[in-house]
Enzyme design. Structure first.
Site, PDB file in Angstrom:
ATOM      1  N   ARG A  31       0.473  -4.051  -7.820  1.00 37.62           N
ATOM      2  CA  ARG A  31       1.392  -3.144  -7.116  1.00 37.62           C
ATOM      3  C   ARG A  31       1.553  -1.920  -8.003  1.00 37.62           C
ATOM      4  O   ARG A  31       2.029  -2.023  -9.132  1.00 37.62           O
ATOM      5  CB  ARG A  31       2.740  -3.828  -6.862  1.00 37.62           C
ATOM      6  CG  ARG A  31       3.815  -2.862  -6.411  1.00 37.62           C
ATOM      7  CD  ARG A  31       5.047  -3.528  -5.887  1.00 37.62           C
ATOM      8  NE  ARG A  31       4.795  -4.110  -4.576  1.00 37.62           N
ATOM      9  CZ  ARG A  31       5.752  -4.509  -3.741  1.00 37.62           C
ATOM     10  NH1 ARG A  31       7.018  -4.400  -4.083  1.00 37.62           N
ATOM     11  NH2 ARG A  31       5.441  -5.031  -2.572  1.00 37.62           N
TER      12      ARG A  31
ATOM     13  N   HIS B 274      -0.128  -0.924   2.230  1.00 35.63           N
ATOM     14  CA  HIS B 274       0.469  -2.241   1.941  1.00 35.63           C
ATOM     15  C   HIS B 274      -0.256  -3.285   2.820  1.00 35.63           C
ATOM     16  O   HIS B 274       0.341  -3.853   3.733  1.00 35.63           O
ATOM     17  CB  HIS B 274       1.973  -2.196   2.229  1.00 35.63           C
ATOM     18  CG  HIS B 274       2.742  -3.310   1.620  1.00 35.63           C
ATOM     19  ND1 HIS B 274       2.170  -4.288   0.831  1.00 35.63           N
ATOM     20  CD2 HIS B 274       4.081  -3.616   1.678  1.00 35.63           C
ATOM     21  CE1 HIS B 274       3.120  -5.133   0.437  1.00 35.63           C
ATOM     22  NE2 HIS B 274       4.265  -4.745   0.931  1.00 35.63           N
TER      23      HIS B 274
ATOM     24  N   GLN C 265       1.123  -6.846   3.650  1.00 33.62           N
ATOM     25  CA  GLN C 265       2.261  -6.865   4.569  1.00 33.62           C
ATOM     26  C   GLN C 265       1.777  -6.915   6.024  1.00 33.62           C
ATOM     27  O   GLN C 265       2.280  -7.700   6.829  1.00 33.62           O
ATOM     28  CB  GLN C 265       3.107  -5.595   4.345  1.00 33.62           C
ATOM     29  CG  GLN C 265       4.342  -5.553   5.216  1.00 33.62           C
ATOM     30  CD  GLN C 265       5.322  -6.649   4.853  1.00 33.62           C
ATOM     31  OE1 GLN C 265       5.680  -6.796   3.702  1.00 33.62           O
ATOM     32  NE2 GLN C 265       5.770  -7.431   5.833  1.00 33.62           N
TER      33      GLN C 265
ATOM     34  N   ASP D 141      10.692   0.935   8.557  1.00 29.54           N
ATOM     35  CA  ASP D 141      10.763   0.655   7.121  1.00 29.54           C
ATOM     36  C   ASP D 141      11.785   1.625   6.524  1.00 29.54           C
ATOM     37  O   ASP D 141      12.232   2.557   7.203  1.00 29.54           O
ATOM     38  CB  ASP D 141       9.357   0.870   6.506  1.00 29.54           C
ATOM     39  CG  ASP D 141       9.257   0.444   5.050  1.00 29.54           C
ATOM     40  OD1 ASP D 141      10.180  -0.213   4.539  1.00 29.54           O
ATOM     41  OD2 ASP D 141       8.234   0.790   4.414  1.00 29.54           O
TER      42      ASP D 141
ATOM     43  N   CYS E  40       9.391  -4.844   7.054  1.00 31.93           N
ATOM     44  CA  CYS E  40       8.769  -5.510   5.908  1.00 31.93           C
ATOM     45  C   CYS E  40       9.796  -6.005   4.897  1.00 31.93           C
ATOM     46  O   CYS E  40       9.505  -6.903   4.110  1.00 31.93           O
ATOM     47  CB  CYS E  40       7.751  -4.593   5.247  1.00 31.93           C
ATOM     48  SG  CYS E  40       8.482  -3.102   4.523  1.00 31.93           S
TER      49      CYS E  40
ATOM     50  N   ARG F 166       4.154 -13.969   4.628  1.00 34.39           N
ATOM     51  CA  ARG F 166       3.479 -13.378   3.455  1.00 34.39           C
ATOM     52  C   ARG F 166       2.836 -14.507   2.645  1.00 34.39           C
ATOM     53  O   ARG F 166       1.714 -14.389   2.163  1.00 34.39           O
ATOM     54  CB  ARG F 166       4.484 -12.608   2.571  1.00 34.39           C
ATOM     55  CG  ARG F 166       5.095 -11.364   3.196  1.00 34.39           C
ATOM     56  CD  ARG F 166       4.094 -10.227   3.319  1.00 34.39           C
ATOM     57  NE  ARG F 166       3.472  -9.887   2.056  1.00 34.39           N
ATOM     58  CZ  ARG F 166       3.985  -9.064   1.131  1.00 34.39           C
ATOM     59  NH1 ARG F 166       5.148  -8.481   1.341  1.00 34.39           N
ATOM     60  NH2 ARG F 166       3.323  -8.795   0.018  1.00 34.39           N
TER      61      ARG F 166
HETATM   62  N1  NVA Z   1       7.579   1.493   1.997  1.00 31.63           N
HETATM   63  C1  NVA Z   1       8.298   0.650   1.070  1.00 31.63           C
HETATM   64  C2  NVA Z   1       7.861  -0.774   1.244  1.00 31.63           C
HETATM   65  C3  NVA Z   1       8.546  -1.755   0.328  1.00 31.63           C
HETATM   66  C4  NVA Z   1       8.030  -3.145   0.510  1.00 31.63           C
HETATM   67  C5  NVA Z   1       8.036   1.151  -0.356  1.00 31.63           C
HETATM   68  O1  NVA Z   1       6.889   1.512  -0.656  1.00 31.63           O
HETATM   69  O2  NVA Z   1       8.973   1.170  -1.139  1.00 31.63           O
HETATM   70  N1   CP Z   2       7.899  -6.394   1.793  1.00 32.88           N
HETATM   71  C1   CP Z   2       7.670  -6.405   0.456  1.00 32.88           C
HETATM   72  O1   CP Z   2       6.576  -6.133  -0.032  1.00 32.88           O
HETATM   73  O2   CP Z   2       8.757  -6.796  -0.285  1.00 32.88           O
HETATM   74  P1   CP Z   2       8.893  -6.727  -1.870  1.00 32.88           P
HETATM   75  O3   CP Z   2       9.011  -5.288  -2.247  1.00 32.88           O
HETATM   76  O4   CP Z   2      10.169  -7.507  -2.146  1.00 32.88           O
HETATM   77  O5   CP Z   2       7.702  -7.371  -2.503  1.00 32.88           O
END
Ligand code: NVA
Ligand code: CP
Length: 306
Positions: free
Chosen positions: A104, A131, A134, A220, A260, A288
């Site tokens: 990540r 992502h 997801q 989101d 998500c 997930r």
């Molecule tokens: N769009 C959000 C998703 C978090 C799971 C982010 O990137 O923070």
């Molecule tokens: N939806 C998702 O990826 O959640 P986290 O940021 O908690 O991993």
């Protein structure tokens, strides 16, 4: 077997995705029946986090353990990654000591450079652009509740962020439609989203029109990780892009709601929607675990059945 990465959704073909969904069903059923399934004994997953996470860390770590393997967590704060070690060097080293890596991070380019220097499969656990894990879970959840997604319409309300981009790619691979509504200035950037064209999505200035007749309404956070400096401005710009009960009313009668997570009730979604009867967010989060187990099995072992 050639190394296969999952860096963006269209790294997998429709056939491969169908296979992974079929394996997910089986792996989930085994798990629910307390049946031990350990195809990845002695395999090690390394998880690298440069941003916070609850679901992604938990589902990958628990998932690897449930498949008989081990998972190691690294973050930028207390590894050399935060002190400027080149990503290429980190990839060389980490991939010599593990069997599969999940990352990540920020720019997609970072994970691509890592993958180019990796001896083992690399999975995108979220970047600024995508992502994919997801959307694997989201589509599996849709199929569980409503059957095939082909030909269906998904309404995306809000920011054209990493999750949105991934929905748009998935629509091209799996042949469904996405109706996108973003505030002015936050529109889809086709190249950044990695799209081939406009054939599977349509943009709407009015979020109600995007939601009209949709089989799934999803959204989101207005401010994604890494964009916190824009938070105040975004709160103002996105104020009319909340998924509320009125919006769910114009969607198909049996429309689902997904998010998500983490969610902000009263911002991108009204509490009555996310906590209401059409919401499947807890199934979505649970899936997930199951979809990523099937993904890791596929990337490490190839097709084991069917
Ligand atoms: N769009 C959000 C998703 C978090 C799971 C982010 O990137 O923070
Ligand atoms: N939806 C998702 O990826 O959640 P986290 O940021 O908690 O991993």
């Amino acid at each position: 077997m050639a190394i296969k990465h999952f860096l963006q959704f269209n790294d997998l073909t429709r056939d491969e995705l169908d296979y992974i969904f079929e394996r997910t069903r089986w792996i989930k059923a085994q798990f629910k029946a307390y049946q031990q399934y350990w195809p990845l004994v002695d395999r090690t997953l390394v998880m690298i986090f440069e941003k916070a996470s609850t679901r992604t860390r938990l589902s990958f770590e628990a998932g690897m353990q449930q498949l008989g393997g081990a998972a190691i967590y690294l973050n930028t704060r207390d590894s050399q990654l935060g002190r400027g070690e080149p990503v290429e060097d980190a990839a060389q080293v980490i991939s010599r000591m593990s069997d599969i890596v999940m990352i990540r991070t920020f720019e997609q380019e970072i994970i691509e450079r890592f993958a180019e220097n990796s001896r083992v499969p690399v999975i995108n656990g979220l970047t600024n652009e995508y992502h994919p894990c997801q959307i694997l879970a989201d589509i599996f959840t849709f199929i569980e509740h409503r059957g095939p997604i082909q030909g269906r319409t998904v309404a995306w309300i809000g920011d054209s962020n990493n999750v949105c981009n991934t929905w748009l790619q998935a629509a091209e691979v799996l042949d469904f439609n996405v109706h996108v509504s973003t505030p002015p200035g936050y529109e889809v950037e086709q190249e950044r989203a990695g799209l081939y064209g406009h054939a599977h999505y349509e943009e709407f200035s009015d979020p109600m029109e995007a939601a009209r007749g949709a089989d799934l309404v999803t959204t989101d956070v207005w401010t994604s990780m890494g964009f916190e400096a824009e938070n105040e401005e975004r709160m103002r710009d996105f104020a009319d892009w909340q998924v509320d009960a009125d919006m769910m009313k114009v969607a198909a009668r049996d429309a689902l709601f997904m998010h998500c997570l983490p969610a902000h009730r009263g911002e991108e979604v009204a509490a009555e929607v996310i906590d209401g009867a059409q919401s499947v967010v807890w199934d979505e989060a649970e899936n997930r675990l199951h979809t990523q187990k099937a993904l890791m099995e596929y990337l490490l072992l190839g097709k084991v059945a069917g």
